[in-house]
Design an enzyme around this catalytic site. Structure first.
Site, PDB file in Angstrom:
ATOM      1  CG  MET A 211      -2.107   1.029   1.036  1.00 25.73           C
ATOM      2  SD  MET A 211      -2.519   2.114   2.092  1.00 25.73           S
ATOM      3  CE  MET A 211      -1.083   2.303   3.115  1.00 25.73           C
ATOM      4  CB  CYS A 212       2.001   3.503  -2.117  1.00 24.00           C
ATOM      5  SG  CYS A 212       2.887   2.171  -2.295  1.00 24.00           S
ATOM      6  N   GLY A 213       1.026   5.995  -0.414  1.00 21.53           N
ATOM      7  CA  GLY A 213       0.558   7.116  -0.427  1.00 21.53           C
ATOM      8  C   GLY A 213       1.128   7.707  -1.747  1.00 21.53           C
TER       9      GLY A 213
END
Length: 562
Positions: free
Chosen positions: A1-3
């Site tokens: 998961m990333c921003g």
């Protein structure tokens, strides 16, 4: 998961401000990187592109830094997602690198062929995602969210043709930020004399709901075959989401820490997931059950004579402890850790501005009450008690280190769990019920999932939705409505405020989501099979917390503090 943060600017690169950087790093504590690119397609002035990604590493043996960059072509990818399958083939190892390779291959052609091939790659991905992909060969930026909208991506566009895309809202912006629509893939092409924008439709049609109406009265309960198939499909969806989770945490993880936790109200949907997780994971892996309850001044005022803890009086705490106890009875070899997350009203007030910023552009009282429950549940800080093997249960202050959270969202939309589904059946039979379910699944991508992603991911956690797995959704939509539910002509539909029935045979189970109830019954969880649907804001008591507000509705717009 990333921003993700991406910007288009004329004069100079537009970098995220310190608050955005802090929020991006909260989402992705394992890696943070910035890349810049300049586009000069014979325009009067150059266009500056800025790509920023933070990473929560949950796939593969190493931390895959982002944004990904192809040095030969100059193409760049920011990927916030989990590709479980591509073109039906399961993905092993890091998915972002494999998605990038496929997008680079698809980019080796001129438009409109590149549009078509890139669309094809994205359409064939099974799993949640949001992305920004820059095809340097055609000076085109593609961005979007998966068709179900399971990951957040917000867009903010100014009059001067500057644009920002981000996983979280941009504070103090002069123009509003909006959810990127999941109904298509969006693109921006920098041409010689202009900037062209457009949308590309997904290449295959979304799964259609089965609207078949029975020609004769159906059997009293769904078939055993449907129950078995449902369990098989759901177990397969769960396996992708709970097996082989790496630990790349910078903090030292204690022995016996869980990698998987459930947002756990004790209701049917989350407890069924917990029961199936037990069948999948080795028994030496503990599982955390995150159960949140709030000190609600209105509820306390209405129950002045009661001496019990206001948290233990919350409906979700009562059902949570009940289902926890049943899990311990049915699956005693597993270390189940019940985490009682008690939130005093003073803490609600302190965190309220942060929650409102995170859930924006959603801005209603109902949004806040739901987001508040998810925010504190995802933090995972409370008092833990482990398997109840006797009258003496050891409780201790605890903070869950699990970075993967499972949610039961989607079960109600697919299997008729809301009270309006029973109302639709009473008004118009199976045909009206099918229409109501079709409306739910068609709008699920544009409603609340982006909000929930922003709130939950703030703690460096990733929420996963097994009921929204593409294959499980396809299976569920294909079932006739009477195989998913127990609604039958002439059969009483219990009201949700009634006490739970003393059920001794499966035919007496509540009709809503009957197929899932039968699955739970088959797995030996008979008490949990009887649990009724309860909205999170009422179960955790986050709804209508402020005594001084008078009568409010969930649809009321929030009033600014001060």
């Amino acid at each position: 998961m990333c921003g993700i943060f991406f910007s288009i600017a004329r004069d100079r690169p537009c970098l995220p401000d310190p608050r955005i950087v802090s929020n991006l790093q909260a989402r992705g504590p394992d890696s943070y990187r910035v890349l810049n690119a300049t586009v000069s397609p014979a325009l009067a002035e150059s266009v500056h592109l800025t790509f920023v990604s933070s990473v929560l590493a949950l796939r593969g043996d190493v931390i895959q830094q982002q944004p990904l960059c192809d040095h030969d072509s100059g193409s760049i990818l920011c990927w916030n997602g989990e590709a479980w399958k591509i073109d039906g083939v399961a993905i092993e190892g890091n998915d972002s690198a494999q998605v990038f390779d496929l997008l680079l291959q698809a980019s080796q052609s001129t438009e409109p062929a590149a549009h078509q091939r890139i669309c094809d790659v994205l359409t064939n991905i099974s799993g949640p995602f949001a992305f920004v992909f820059y095809n340097a060969l055609t000076s085109t930026v593609y961005y979007g969210r998966d068709r179900l909208g399971r990951r957040s991506l917000l867009v903010n566009q100014s009059d001067d043709q500057s644009l920002t895309l981000a996983s979280i809202g941009v504070p103090n912006s002069k123009t509003p930020h909006l959810e990127v629509s999941p109904e298509s893939i969006h693109y921006i092409t920098f041409e010689k004399s202009s900037i062209k924008t457009g949308e590309l439709p997904w290449l295959n049609a979304p799964p259609a709901i089965n609207k078949e109406v029975p020609t004769q009265p159906p059997a009293l309960i769904p078939s055993a075959l449907s129950v078995t198939q449902c369990l098989t499909q759901l177990r397969e969806a769960l396996e992708f989401r709970v097996v082989d989770i790496p630990d790349h945490s910078h903090s030292q993880v204690r022995p016996g820490s869980a990698k998987v936790a459930l947002l756990f109200s004790g209701g049917l949907d989350c407890t069924l997931l917990a029961r199936l997780v037990h069948d999948i994971l080795p028994t030496n892996e503990p599982v955390d059950l995150l159960n949140v309850a709030f000190e609600n001044p209105r509820s306390i005022a209405a129950n002045v004579s009661r001496t019990k803890s206001p948290y233990e009086l919350c409906p979700d705490r009562i059902t949570g402890r009940s289902s926890f106890s049943e899990l311990c009875e049915v699956c005693p070899a597993r270390k189940w850790r019940f985490v009682a997350i008690n939130i005093p009203y003073s803490e609600v007030v302190a965190h309220r501005p942060t929650i409102i910023r995170l859930m924006s552009p959603h801005n209603t009282e109902m949004d806040l009450s739901i987001a508040m429950a998810l925010y504190f549940a995802a933090r995972g800080r409370g008092v833990s008690s482990e398997n109840q093997q006797g009258p003496d249960v050891t409780e201790a202050d605890f903070s869950s280190t699990a970075r993967v959270l499972l949610s039961g969202l989607g079960a109600d939309e697919l299997y008729g769990g809301y009270s309006r589904h029973s109302a639709a059946f009473e008004r118009g039979g199976y045909s009206r019920l099918a229409d109501e379910l079709e409306m739910d699944i068609n709008r699920i991508g544009s409603r609340n999932l982006g909000r929930d992603d922003r709130v939950i991911s703030h703690w460096g956690k990733e929420v996963r939705y097994p009921y929204l797995d593409e294959d499980f959704v396809r299976f569920s939509l294909h079932l006739p409505v009477w195989e998913k539910t127990g609604f039958r002509p002439g059969k009483k539909v219990p009201k949700h405020y009634e006490d739970a029935l003393q059920v001794d045979i499966p035919e007496n189970l509540e009709p809503a989501k009957l197929l899932l109830r039968l699955a739970m019954w088959q797995l030996g969880m008979k008490r949990a099979a009887t649990e009724r649907k309860r909205a999170i804001q009422f179960g955790a008591r986050t709804a209508k917390m402020d005594i001084g507000k008078g009568r409010t509705k969930g649809t009321d717009t929030l009033v600014a503090d001060g």
